[in-house]
Design a protein around this motif. Structure first.
Motif, short mmCIF file in Angstrom:
data_model
loop_
_atom_site.label_atom_id
_atom_site.label_comp_id
_atom_site.label_asym_id
_atom_site.label_seq_id
_atom_site.Cartn_x
_atom_site.Cartn_y
_atom_site.Cartn_z
N PHE A 331 0.82 -1.20 0.00
CA PHE A 331 0.00 0.00 0.00
C PHE A 331 0.86 1.26 0.00
O PHE A 331 0.41 2.33 -0.43
N LYS A 332 2.10 1.15 0.48
CA LYS A 332 3.01 2.29 0.45
C LYS A 332 3.87 2.30 -0.81
O LYS A 332 4.77 3.14 -0.93
N ARG A 333 3.62 1.35 -1.71
CA ARG A 333 4.33 1.25 -2.98
C ARG A 333 5.84 1.08 -2.79
O ARG A 333 6.66 1.69 -3.47
N ARG A 334 6.22 0.23 -1.83
CA ARG A 334 7.62 -0.05 -1.59
C ARG A 334 7.96 -1.43 -2.13
O ARG A 334 7.16 -2.36 -2.05
N SER A 335 9.17 -1.57 -2.66
CA SER A 335 9.61 -2.86 -3.20
C SER A 335 10.34 -3.70 -2.15
O SER A 335 10.60 -4.88 -2.37
N GLN A 336 10.69 -3.08 -1.00
CA GLN A 336 11.36 -3.79 0.07
C GLN A 336 10.63 -3.56 1.39
O GLN A 336 9.94 -2.55 1.56
N LEU A 337 10.80 -4.52 2.30
CA LEU A 337 10.21 -4.39 3.63
C LEU A 337 11.26 -3.82 4.57
O LEU A 337 12.40 -4.29 4.59
N HIS A 338 10.88 -2.85 5.38
CA HIS A 338 11.81 -2.23 6.32
C HIS A 338 11.29 -2.43 7.74
O HIS A 338 10.14 -2.10 8.05
N VAL A 339 12.16 -2.94 8.63
CA VAL A 339 11.77 -3.15 10.01
C VAL A 339 13.02 -3.18 10.89
O VAL A 339 14.01 -3.83 10.54
N PHE A 340 13.00 -2.42 11.96
CA PHE A 340 14.12 -2.35 12.92
C PHE A 340 15.46 -2.06 12.24
O PHE A 340 16.49 -2.65 12.56
N GLY A 341 15.44 -1.15 11.27
CA GLY A 341 16.67 -0.77 10.61
C GLY A 341 17.23 -1.81 9.67
O GLY A 341 18.40 -1.72 9.26
N ARG A 342 16.44 -2.79 9.30
CA ARG A 342 16.85 -3.83 8.36
C ARG A 342 15.82 -3.93 7.24
O ARG A 342 14.69 -3.45 7.37
N SER A 343 16.21 -4.57 6.15
CA SER A 343 15.29 -4.72 5.02
C SER A 343 15.17 -6.20 4.66
O SER A 343 16.10 -6.99 4.83
N LEU A 344 14.00 -6.55 4.16
CA LEU A 344 13.72 -7.89 3.67
C LEU A 344 13.31 -7.78 2.22
O LEU A 344 12.49 -6.94 1.85
N GLY A 345 13.89 -8.64 1.39
CA GLY A 345 13.62 -8.57 -0.03
C GLY A 345 12.44 -9.43 -0.46
O GLY A 345 11.72 -10.02 0.33
N ALA A 346 12.29 -9.51 -1.81
CA ALA A 346 11.16 -10.25 -2.38
C ALA A 346 11.26 -11.75 -2.11
O ALA A 346 10.25 -12.44 -2.03
N GLU A 347 12.50 -12.27 -1.96
CA GLU A 347 12.66 -13.70 -1.74
C GLU A 347 11.99 -14.16 -0.45
O GLU A 347 11.31 -15.18 -0.42
#
Length: 446
Positions: A331-347
């Protein structure tokens, strides 16, 4: 390292998760055989009862078709307890413990099996993890026995009281939900020790061994891994949600909280039943008397389950959080997930989506198969299947009413709920480079 089904020369190479599944199936068969021995039961039980009980113990579910306390002897109860311990902590953990005690080295194949059994991504530091697991188990279970003995010994005497304390400690820490009483732990609905010790055991067991060892070793929020941070926040949030919502929904229900004496008993019951729903399967109120809305809430929590590398089932708390983060990122049109200063990719998102889809299809197909012959309430059957898949063990009284087809389906669902994610994880981890590239296109969604 990619493992193929066929080695060079045409010899069959079975993937490690499949080997582990076969080991768990073998343990179930051995357990069923032991439960069929005359020494295990005061009166003979059927093979169906023996296999169902053994499967429920190995998969640390807790659904029962016979009363563990009265229809099994001390030997039979000990068999169930050992099956719970082996199934909850993992067969390879015990195998590695035995090998290290004997001074034997671990081969690469042993490390691969252990990695898959513990749901890890690397074969490094596995021995340190196993040592940490054993230390956590011994510390938690010894403390649990000592505290529960305060309740059970005065009531049942030293010998029987200590056995009750040991059995319920192992069952609680491994999130099995087996109890030696027909009404589970309902007679201690307002007992502070039962309401604190039992939940503490299955919450620690459900957090996962990686999280518990990090909590003990690092003791600093900044030093915790992303997995541990997600597990802590997710577990606390789900506990708060489930306890409060259960109290709100059931406060005036005469079959559950409304039938208890005073606010104190209702609060204790709300706490206990709220925290036990995702993983353990103990109960201090009548689950069959829940309102339908509460039963649906319980089903959603049972699907979520506990943590990875834990004794709990379900799709796991971290998977649920990743699904929520993926929805928010969309909904925020982001391609990566951001949480606690880290990112999670599509995999990571694709893995979680695959797991969620397989879980959903497993539950739906199982409900369909049971309803082919089951003439009872649909919600009761759906609740039973969800409880089996999440290896929880809560029941609305449907287990004993199932025919052979229904029992077979529940056995299969319990096995898939415990071992299935291992196999799924293997195929998700196996990379295959595409030989042909196709042009991109779009489909209309939503």
């Amino acid at each position: 390292m990619r493992l193929n089904w066929l080695r060079k020369g045409g010899r069959l190479q079975i993937p490690p998760p499949a080997i582990l599944a076969l080991l768990y199936a073998t343990l179930i068969a051995v357990g069923a055989g032991l439960l069929k021995l005359p020494i295990a039961t005061p009166a003979p039980i059927s093979w169906s009862d023996a296999f169902f009980t053994a499967t429920s113990a190995v998969t640390v579910t807790g659904l029962v078709v016979i009363d563990t306390g009265s229809q099994l002897t001390l030997f039979g109860q000990a068999v169930v307890m050992v099956l719970i311990q082996l199934g909850g902590l993992g067969l390879m953990t015990f195998a590695v413990l035995v090998l290290t005690m004997l001074g034997l080295p671990l081969s690469i194949s042993h490390r691969i099996y252990l990695r898959d059994d513990l749901n890890q991504t690397s074969i490094t530091d596995l021995l340190a993890l196993v040592r940490g697991i054993i230390q956590v188990v011994l510390a938690c279970e010894l403390l649990g026995v000592a505290l529960l003995a305060i309740v059970f010994v005065p009531e049942f005497g030293w010998a029987n009281g200590l056995w009750q304390a040991l059995f319920h400690t192992v069952s609680a820490f491994n999130n099995a939900g087996f109890a030696l009483f027909p009404d589970s732990l309902s007679r201690w609905v307002a007992d502070p020790i039962i309401n604190l010790v039992i939940p503490a055991l299955f919450i620690f067991g459900g957090l996962g061994f990686v999280v518990v060892t990090e909590l003990y070793g690092k003791r600093s929020w900044r030093r915790f891994s992303l997995h541990t941070k997600l597990m802590i926040v997710g577990t606390l949030g789900l506990i708060l949600w489930s306890v409060l919502l259960f109290a709100v929904l059931e406060w005036t229900n005469p079959a559950t909280l409304g039938g208890l004496d005073g606010i104190g008993e209702r609060l204790w019951a709300s706490w206990f039943q709220g925290v036990t729903t995702r993983t353990a399967g103990f109960n201090t109120v009548d689950i069959g008397g829940l309102y339908d809305s509460t039963a649906m809430m319980f089903m959603s929590l049972m699907v979520i389950g506990g943590g990875s590398t834990s004794t709990a089932g379900g799709i796991k708390v971290t998977s649920f959080i990743v699904l929520l983060l993926a929805t928010l990122a969309f909904f925020k049109r982001r391609s990566q997930l951001h949480v606690f200063g880290r990112s999670l990719g599509a995999e990571e998102v694709m893995k979680v989506l695959a797991l969620a889809m397989v879980s959903l299809m497993t539950v739906l197909v199982a409900i369909f198969l049971i309803m082919l012959t089951y003439e009872g309430d649909f919600l009761d059957a759906a609740f039973e299947v969800t409880s089996a898949f999440g290896t929880v063990g809560l029941s609305r009284g449907t287990t004993g009413a199932l025919d052979e087809l229904g029992r077979t389906v529940i056995i299969a669902v319990m096995f898939i709920g415990r071992v299935g994610p291992l196999t799924l994880g293997f195929f998700l981890a196996t990379r295959a480079k595409a030989r042909v590239a196709y042009p991109a296109s779009k489909v209309f969604l939503g």
